[in-house]
Every structure is written in C-alpha cells, then in structure tokens.
Design an enzyme around this catalytic site. Structure first.
Site, PDB file in Angstrom:
ATOM      1  N   ARG A  88       0.854  -1.191   0.000  1.00 11.24           N
ATOM      2  CA  ARG A  88       0.000   0.000   0.000  1.00 11.24           C
ATOM      3  C   ARG A  88       0.891   1.242   0.000  1.00 11.24           C
ATOM      4  O   ARG A  88       1.670   1.445   0.933  1.00 11.24           O
ATOM      5  CB  ARG A  88      -0.899  -0.008   1.250  1.00 11.24           C
ATOM      6  CG  ARG A  88      -1.692   1.251   1.422  1.00 11.24           C
ATOM      7  CD  ARG A  88      -2.576   1.243   2.666  1.00 11.24           C
ATOM      8  NE  ARG A  88      -3.234   2.527   2.764  1.00 11.24           N
ATOM      9  CZ  ARG A  88      -3.258   3.308   3.844  1.00 11.24           C
ATOM     10  NH1 ARG A  88      -2.696   2.906   4.968  1.00 11.24           N
ATOM     11  NH2 ARG A  88      -3.867   4.461   3.810  1.00 11.24           N
ATOM     12  N   HIS A 132      -3.164  10.754   1.087  1.00  7.25           N
ATOM     13  CA  HIS A 132      -2.595  10.522   2.412  1.00  7.25           C
ATOM     14  C   HIS A 132      -1.993  11.849   2.878  1.00  7.25           C
ATOM     15  O   HIS A 132      -0.786  11.946   3.109  1.00  7.25           O
ATOM     16  CB  HIS A 132      -1.584   9.376   2.369  1.00  7.25           C
ATOM     17  CG  HIS A 132      -1.329   8.739   3.705  1.00  7.25           C
ATOM     18  ND1 HIS A 132      -1.417   7.379   3.916  1.00  7.25           N
ATOM     19  CD2 HIS A 132      -0.978   9.267   4.903  1.00  7.25           C
ATOM     20  CE1 HIS A 132      -1.128   7.101   5.187  1.00  7.25           C
ATOM     21  NE2 HIS A 132      -0.848   8.240   5.800  1.00  7.25           N
ATOM     22  N   GLU A 177      -7.517   8.101   6.673  1.00  9.53           N
ATOM     23  CA  GLU A 177      -7.838   8.732   7.952  1.00  9.53           C
ATOM     24  C   GLU A 177      -8.330  10.161   7.815  1.00  9.53           C
ATOM     25  O   GLU A 177      -7.658  11.105   8.269  1.00  9.53           O
ATOM     26  CB  GLU A 177      -6.619   8.694   8.884  1.00  9.53           C
ATOM     27  CG  GLU A 177      -6.124   7.300   9.183  1.00  9.53           C
ATOM     28  CD  GLU A 177      -5.082   7.271  10.319  1.00  9.53           C
ATOM     29  OE1 GLU A 177      -4.731   8.336  10.839  1.00  9.53           O
ATOM     30  OE2 GLU A 177      -4.657   6.164  10.684  1.00  9.53           O
ATOM     31  N   ASN A 304      -7.305   1.434  10.151  1.00  3.83           N
ATOM     32  CA  ASN A 304      -5.984   1.568  10.761  1.00  3.83           C
ATOM     33  C   ASN A 304      -6.167   1.470  12.258  1.00  3.83           C
ATOM     34  O   ASN A 304      -7.018   2.167  12.821  1.00  3.83           O
ATOM     35  CB  ASN A 304      -5.368   2.933  10.431  1.00  3.83           C
ATOM     36  CG  ASN A 304      -5.042   3.076   8.954  1.00  3.83           C
ATOM     37  OD1 ASN A 304      -5.124   2.108   8.198  1.00  3.83           O
ATOM     38  ND2 ASN A 304      -4.675   4.270   8.538  1.00  3.83           N
ATOM     39  N   TYR A 306      -4.106   1.256  16.121  1.00  3.30           N
ATOM     40  CA  TYR A 306      -2.870   1.282  16.904  1.00  3.30           C
ATOM     41  C   TYR A 306      -3.093   1.060  18.400  1.00  3.30           C
ATOM     42  O   TYR A 306      -2.348   0.360  19.046  1.00  3.30           O
ATOM     43  CB  TYR A 306      -2.135   2.617  16.701  1.00  3.30           C
ATOM     44  CG  TYR A 306      -1.591   2.750  15.302  1.00  3.30           C
ATOM     45  CD1 TYR A 306      -0.343   2.227  14.977  1.00  3.30           C
ATOM     46  CD2 TYR A 306      -2.336   3.344  14.293  1.00  3.30           C
ATOM     47  CE1 TYR A 306       0.157   2.315  13.694  1.00  3.30           C
ATOM     48  CE2 TYR A 306      -1.849   3.439  12.992  1.00  3.30           C
ATOM     49  CZ  TYR A 306      -0.603   2.912  12.704  1.00  3.30           C
ATOM     50  OH  TYR A 306      -0.129   2.992  11.426  1.00  3.30           O
ATOM     51  N   GLU A 374      -3.405  -0.445   8.207  1.00  4.68           N
ATOM     52  CA  GLU A 374      -2.226  -0.083   9.007  1.00  4.68           C
ATOM     53  C   GLU A 374      -2.343  -0.690  10.395  1.00  4.68           C
ATOM     54  O   GLU A 374      -3.415  -0.647  11.002  1.00  4.68           O
ATOM     55  CB  GLU A 374      -2.106   1.442   9.220  1.00  4.68           C
ATOM     56  CG  GLU A 374      -1.731   2.235   8.008  1.00  4.68           C
ATOM     57  CD  GLU A 374      -1.622   3.741   8.298  1.00  4.68           C
ATOM     58  OE1 GLU A 374      -1.389   4.130   9.462  1.00  4.68           O
ATOM     59  OE2 GLU A 374      -1.788   4.513   7.347  1.00  4.68           O
TER      60      GLU A 374
HETATM   61  C1  FCB Z   1      -1.456   6.935  11.006  1.00  5.62           C
HETATM   62  C2  FCB Z   1      -1.058   7.490   9.653  1.00  5.62           C
HETATM   63  C3  FCB Z   1       0.289   7.020   9.171  1.00  5.62           C
HETATM   64  C4  FCB Z   1       1.295   6.912  10.286  1.00  5.62           C
HETATM   65  C5  FCB Z   1       0.733   6.132  11.448  1.00  5.62           C
HETATM   66  C6  FCB Z   1       1.685   5.928  12.585  1.00  5.62           C
HETATM   67  O1  FCB Z   1      -2.320   7.829  11.632  1.00  5.62           O
HETATM   68  O2  FCB Z   1      -2.016   7.132   8.699  1.00  5.62           O
HETATM   69  O3  FCB Z   1       0.698   7.883   8.145  1.00  5.62           O
HETATM   70  O4  FCB Z   1       1.753   8.151  10.650  1.00  5.62           O
HETATM   71  O5  FCB Z   1      -0.430   6.747  11.928  1.00  5.62           O
END
Ligand code: FCB
Length: 472
Positions: A88, A132, A177, A304, A306, A374
C-alpha cells in the site's frame, strides 16, 4: 541487506488466517519519497507546515525523507524478499497536479507507473491510496478542505491517476484517515495546515466524505475493481459509569467514529452531533443529495488500528463559543492502561483490536469486508553490534495484534487483509524522524536500509501461511 537469516524466536505459534488472506506493508508519499521539488512536483501543505519553525520536532521535513523516489527499486526488492502479496503506497497529488487542478504533470505519473510495474514484476500487487494528507498548497490557499470545490478537484485528480494506473492497480483507497485531516489538521492544528477551527473543521470533514464519494464514482466509471476508504476508527471506553462520563463517551464516539461511519454505512449524519458540537454543527456546508454521493457502495473498508482510547467528562477548554475548536467537545483522554506503551506513548492493548472489530461488525451488518490497512508500533530501536536490529517489542506487538485479528475473524468478522505500518522507518509527521515504525531500519545519514527482526518474523509468518494454504 541480509534477509536470509532465520527469524528470531517468537515465531513458535503463528496466528492462523483463512486461505486467500492478503499480507502487505504500507507507506505514504510524504513520509518516504523525498524529492520534494523534482520532476515538476508542486508544494503540498506538508512542505509549508514542516518548513514553518516550531511545527515539527527539530524542524524535520520530508525534503529527503527515505529518498524512496530514487531508491524505490531497492524498496521493491525488500518487498519481494518479504514475500508480501500487496504493498500500500500513496500518490502525491502535487506530483500529478502541481497546482491541485488543471494540467497533469506526466512526469509525476511516470514515477508511479514505474513503481507499479516494478511491484508487479516482483509479484506484489499495488494498493493505491489517493490522498494521504499531502494536499497541494495551491488548493489550501483557496480554502483547502473547508470548501466544496476541493472535493470536486479531488475527483478530477482521481480521474487522472486511474486513467494511467487503472489497468494494473487492483485496490484503490480514496482517503487515509479523514479524521486526521479534518480534526488534527483543521481543529487541533498539530498537522498541516495547522488550523484551530470550529465549524470550518466540520465542513472539512463533510467535504472529505464528499470528495471520497466523487472519487468512488470516478473510479467506478474507469472500471476500477476494488474500491474502499481507510478510517482510523477507535475503540473508546468511558473512564467511569457516571452519566457525565457516558455522555462524554457518546460525544467522543461522534467525533472519532460516527462522523464517518454513519454517512458511509447508515445513510445519515451522526445522531449525537448537536449534543457534541451545538451551534458549531450548523450543517451550512451540506446539500441535498450529498448523502447519496457519500454512501456509494464500497468493496471494502480499510481500518488503521494502533491503540484504544478511554475518555472522561471535562469542562470545555475554551469558554468563548466563537473560539471553540471542533475537537473541544468537553472530553479528556485518560490512561488507565497498566500495560507497556510504545515510544509514541500509546498503550499496547491487543484485545481492544478484537473488541473494535466485533463491535463494528455488530453495529453495521451491511459493512463491506475489512482490510487492516495499518497496524504497527514505534519502538526505541538500536542497531546492534552484529549489524541487526533486535526489535523484540515490535515482534510481540505484531504477533499479539495478529492474534487479536485472528480472534475477530473466528468471531465472524469478515477481514480479508493486513498491512503492517510501516515498511520503512519514515517521517512521522509532527514527530519528525524520532519515531521509528519500520520493519526495515533507515539510517537517515546514509539512507541505508536494514531489515529488522520484525521483518524476518513477518516474512516467516507469511511463508507459514502459504505453506498452510498449500495443504488445503
Ligand atoms: C497513522 C497514519 C500514518 C502513520 C501512522 C503511525 O495515523 O495514517 O501515516 O503516521 O499513523
């Protein structure tokens, strides 16, 4: 570049995924390309922002970044050896239309053409993100995402890209995002263009969705096969059970999730928007018919993920309603997580990944299949005397999140793919080059690439998955 050594421990029990599951890695143009003024590229809002003193850590910019623009053959080779199905990457709008609209810069398209061909030659299928975050500065000067015209220009740009790459690119992601563009960019001001606004940030959110809808239409007309959007939806919990905290949770759900999911998947605007924003959400930027454009059917949704969020009720930071920003919703984030935190300060809570996916699946029964576009962690990596990077914390993070993902699939959530963020250490926006997310280390002095232990681990996971597919 040694990618032949056996992977480090932790490989004992690889999580299992259904046959046909896609594994990949992700990057973004401004974070890796460099070559900021080459071959006719115009300036983006991130060039302006990063060159403004005080905006990024240590004044870091993407002028050179990982120099991927010149070193992409080496990066494609890293992907080939990794054995991923897909990669990607994002296209930089200001390379294609330096002024954001009007004449197309063929040299900009040529770069992505070369990249696409090399990926295909390496057996890696491209997944292209159209936006992006690197908006052409010329469009920001005309109002940026606050104005409706930007959504129309986005469709024009999309047509130019799909006309050139559409015969070879299978998977398209309109936006990455939009939460960050609208709210971190136009309300918090931590990201480009660095604005702190109320209603205009809500207008930006709406125009991003509209631009997405127009782009979907343009992609369909061009015969694109798989079309989606990438969202950073959050798993949010209330800090306590008091009514005020539950109300704070509702407002946070509106800001982080429902602004996107309701128009995209339920054909309406978020129900709690008046409660969340009051007069800021005046709807002046909406027109009849917009929801139909925004809600165009998708082939997949990209997520995405985290870390989770916990929120509590808090007084508004800004007393004057005229100065209130769109992220000032009377909510404060708390951190009850007694777990390890990554160098971003993010708690590592893999179960919240399963919870998010299951909740989403239950809430929107007609949701298209999901791709995790992500997931990854920033760690304090060091280059060891043996020339390797023993990033055991990242290996654990990836393993535990892949297990959590596999649990969601077992619970009935339709997830088709997973992309690690990121292939390379790169420019982490306002945090500059301090945060290392790569499974490949980049030495920013020499630009040398060194695959980390996590790269070897991911390579072995993919190989184990392939072997298991063969048995079926
Ligand atoms: C996300 C973004 C990516 C990167 C990660 C850690 O929010 O999409 O570009 O910065 O976080």
């Amino acid at each position: 570049m040694s990618t032949t050594s056996p992977a480090p421990s932790a490989s004992a029990a690889f999580p299992v995924f259904p046959p046909g599951f896609t594994f990949g890695t992700a990057t973004a143009s401004y974070q890796i390309e460099g070559a900021h003024d080459e071959d006719g590229r115009g300036p983006s809002i991130w060039d302006t922002f990063s060159h403004t003193p005080g905006r990024t850590l240590g004044g870091a910019t993407g002028d050179v970044a990982c120099d991927h623009y010149h070193r992409y053959p080496e990066d494609v080779e890293l992907l080939r050896r990794l054995g991923v199905d897909s990669y990607r990457f994002s296209v930089a709008w200001p390379r294609i239309q330096p002024q954001g609209t009007g004449p197309v810069n063929e040299k900009g398209l040529d770069f992505y053409d070369r990249l696409t061909d090399s990926l295909l030659a390496a057996g890696v299928s491209p997944a292209v993100t159209l936006y992006h975050w690197d908006l052409p500065q010329a469009l920001e000067d005309r109002g940026g995402w606050r104005v409706r015209e930007t959504a129309e220009h986005f469709a024009e740009y999309t047509r130019a890209v799909v006309a050139r790459l559409g015969d070879r690119v299978g998977r398209w992601i309109t936006l990455n995002e939009p939460f960050c563009t609208a709210f971190v960019g136009y309300a918090e001001g931590r990201h480009a263009p660095g604005a702190r606004e109320g209603t205009p940030a809500l207008a930006a959110a709406h125009h991003l969705l509209l631009g997405h809808g127009y782009a979907v239409r343009a992609l369909r007309e061009a015969g694109a096969r798989e079309i989606g959007i990438t969202l950073n939806l959050d798993r949010i919990e209330a800090a306590g059970s008091a009514p005020a905290d539950l109300a704070a949770l509702r407002r946070a759900e509106t800001l982080h999730n429902e602004v996107w999911t309701e128009p995209l998947f339920a054909g309406r605007y978020p129900v709690a928007e008046a409660e969340t924003w009051g007069a800021l959400a005046d709807g002046s930027y909406r027109r009849d018919g917009d929801l139909d454009v925004i809600g165009a059917p998708l082939d997949f949704v990209g997520l995405n993920f985290y870390r989770p969020l916990t929120v509590a009720d808090a007084p508004h930071a800004e007393a004057d309603p005229g100065l209130r920003t769109a992220t000032d919703i009377g909510v404060v984030e708390t951190d009850p997580y007694g777990t390890r935190h990554t160098t971003m300060g993010w708690p590592v809570v893999p179960e919240s990944f399963t919870d998010l996916l299951v909740a989403l699946h239950e809430r929107y029964p007609g949701l298209p299949p999901i791709h995790i576009t992500e997931n990854g962690s920033a760690e304090a990596d060091t280059l060891s005397a043996d020339g390797a990077v023993h990033d055991a914390d990242r290996v654990s993070y990836l393993r535990d999140h892949l297990r959590a993902l596999s649990a969601a699939i077992d619970a009935g959530v339709d997830v088709r793919g997973y992309y690690v963020w990121s292939l390379l250490d790169n420019f982490e926006w306002a945090r500059g080059y301090d945060q290392r997310f790569g499974i490949v280390r980049v030495d920013y002095d020499t630009l040398e690439r060194t695959p980390k232990d996590s790269y070897l681990w991911f390579r072995d996971l993919i190989a184990a998955h392939r072997a298991q597919e063969q048995e079926h």
